[in-house]
Design a protein around this motif. Sequence first.
Motif, PDB file in Angstrom:
ATOM      1  N   ASP A   1       0.830  -1.203   0.000  1.00 14.47           N
ATOM      2  CA  ASP A   1       0.000   0.000   0.000  1.00 14.47           C
ATOM      3  C   ASP A   1       0.866   1.255   0.000  1.00 14.47           C
ATOM      4  N   PHE A   2       1.969   1.211   0.726  1.00 12.53           N
ATOM      5  CA  PHE A   2       2.890   2.345   0.722  1.00 12.53           C
ATOM      6  C   PHE A   2       3.487   2.553  -0.661  1.00 12.53           C
ATOM      7  N   ALA A   4       2.885   7.879  -6.025  1.00 12.72           N
ATOM      8  CA  ALA A   4       2.103   9.109  -6.169  1.00 12.72           C
ATOM      9  C   ALA A   4       2.951  10.334  -5.847  1.00 12.72           C
ATOM     10  N   GLY A   5       3.784  10.245  -4.804  1.00 11.37           N
ATOM     11  CA  GLY A   5       4.646  11.367  -4.464  1.00 11.37           C
ATOM     12  C   GLY A   5       5.600  11.701  -5.602  1.00 11.37           C
ATOM     13  N   GLY A   6       6.142  10.670  -6.245  1.00  8.95           N
ATOM     14  CA  GLY A   6       7.028  10.892  -7.384  1.00  8.95           C
ATOM     15  C   GLY A   6       6.304  11.526  -8.555  1.00  8.95           C
ATOM     16  N   PRO A  45      14.989   5.635  -3.158  1.00 10.37           N
ATOM     17  CA  PRO A  45      14.494   4.402  -3.781  1.00 10.37           C
ATOM     18  C   PRO A  45      13.467   3.701  -2.894  1.00 10.37           C
ATOM     19  N   PHE A  46      12.560   2.979  -3.539  1.00  8.29           N
ATOM     20  CA  PHE A  46      11.453   2.374  -2.800  1.00  8.29           C
ATOM     21  C   PHE A  46      11.928   1.441  -1.698  1.00  8.29           C
ATOM     22  N   GLY A  61       1.939  -0.798   5.076  1.00  7.16           N
ATOM     23  CA  GLY A  61       2.267   0.597   4.816  1.00  7.16           C
ATOM     24  C   GLY A  61       1.050   1.455   4.591  1.00  7.16           C
ATOM     25  N   GLN A  62       0.051   1.327   5.475  1.00  3.14           N
ATOM     26  CA  GLN A  62      -1.187   2.079   5.321  1.00  3.14           C
ATOM     27  C   GLN A  62      -1.140   3.399   6.099  1.00  3.14           C
TER      28      GLN A  62
END
Length: 393
Positions: A32-33, A39-41, A77-78, A138-139
């Motif tokens: 989920d994160f 989205a932030g990117g 990085p993720f 990651g909610q």
Amino acid sequence: MIGFAAIFAFMLAGLLLMEFTNRYNGGIWLRDFQVFHRAGGRVLSGEELFRPVRDGYYSYKYSPTAAILFIPFSLIPFEAAEVVYWLFVSGLVLVGLYLSLMLIYPEFRSADPARLGFLLAITVMTLGVHIWSELTLGQVNYLLLVMYIAIAWLFTQSKPALLAFIWALSIFIKPFGLILLPYFVFKKRYREIGYFFGFSALLFISPAVFYGGHFLDLQRSWISAMTLELGNKADLLQPGNHTLVAVLAQYSHVGIFEPGSVYLIVYKTMVLLLVGLLAFLVVRRGSGIQHAEALDFAFILALAPLLSYTSNNAFVLAELGIILLLFNFGKLKAWEKVMAACGCLLIGGNFYNQLPYEWGERFFAFYDSISLLTIGTILLLITIFMLRWRETL
């Protein structure tokens, strides 16, 4: 503080143990994160935010304003961002417990460490599954909980501007916070309300920094997506619908009414009016009680997942109510103690991931099908209501 930190470390060890005993989820994977990170990117580079066809199930469904919050995470990085966000949520767990104690039991620093640790351990055991889901998926439910508890604490400290900013920001993540608006009106906290609408307007236009005039199209897309999702969840007998309206329909014959029928509309209206009346009685009854805000907010926050169809993990909003009852357990009558204990058990008893796969699947299906989360929350709300009705808290 050393004792509190030790309690927190013990709690995290327990959550990690839950993860290591998870037989089939594949370990910590903040899928989920990953949606928020992406989205932030996209916001940072001015790309289209909503891509349901391309992104599929894991498409972004929150507001453009909320996506801005995840820009700092998208700068790394993720794989590294996952670790940072996991630590961030872990810190939120500590902050949430600390603020809850500040609100409910301000003198906790001088309390017996053994008793304090025992009560916090019960709290974490009750909410362990929900916190664990936040850490492994990651909610943002626990982030919202901490924001609401912060709002409650700032309410008692008379800090309207900071309170209103946090309140407005929470709306753009999930609109649960709107449930607080009638309470602020009743309490005649008009400064907070004015600041809230002002900050909401500023936050609404904030994506213009990255998208220019196109931000209006994005906000319209978000509102349309939210409206569509609410429409898809209107079926009272849809699996996973744990709202109060749906659960009462499940245990009665209301479900036979056709969607959109006048009888169904009357039924929904009556349930919502009853809930509103009970909330009004709770708040009104506390008008003459010193420091009544703790119980007021505990009751209202526990109501939130019962009024809006959402995921099971949103029931973590009951944390403030659980801590309130545990620290005032001695004031409860015998039957109320049983009711509170059963409520905690039903809210936190869904440890299906710690069972072998087939057992876990069957257990979750049973647990979910009869909405034990909702029943447990109702038991907690009844107990909180009785505390207030006797004017003991």
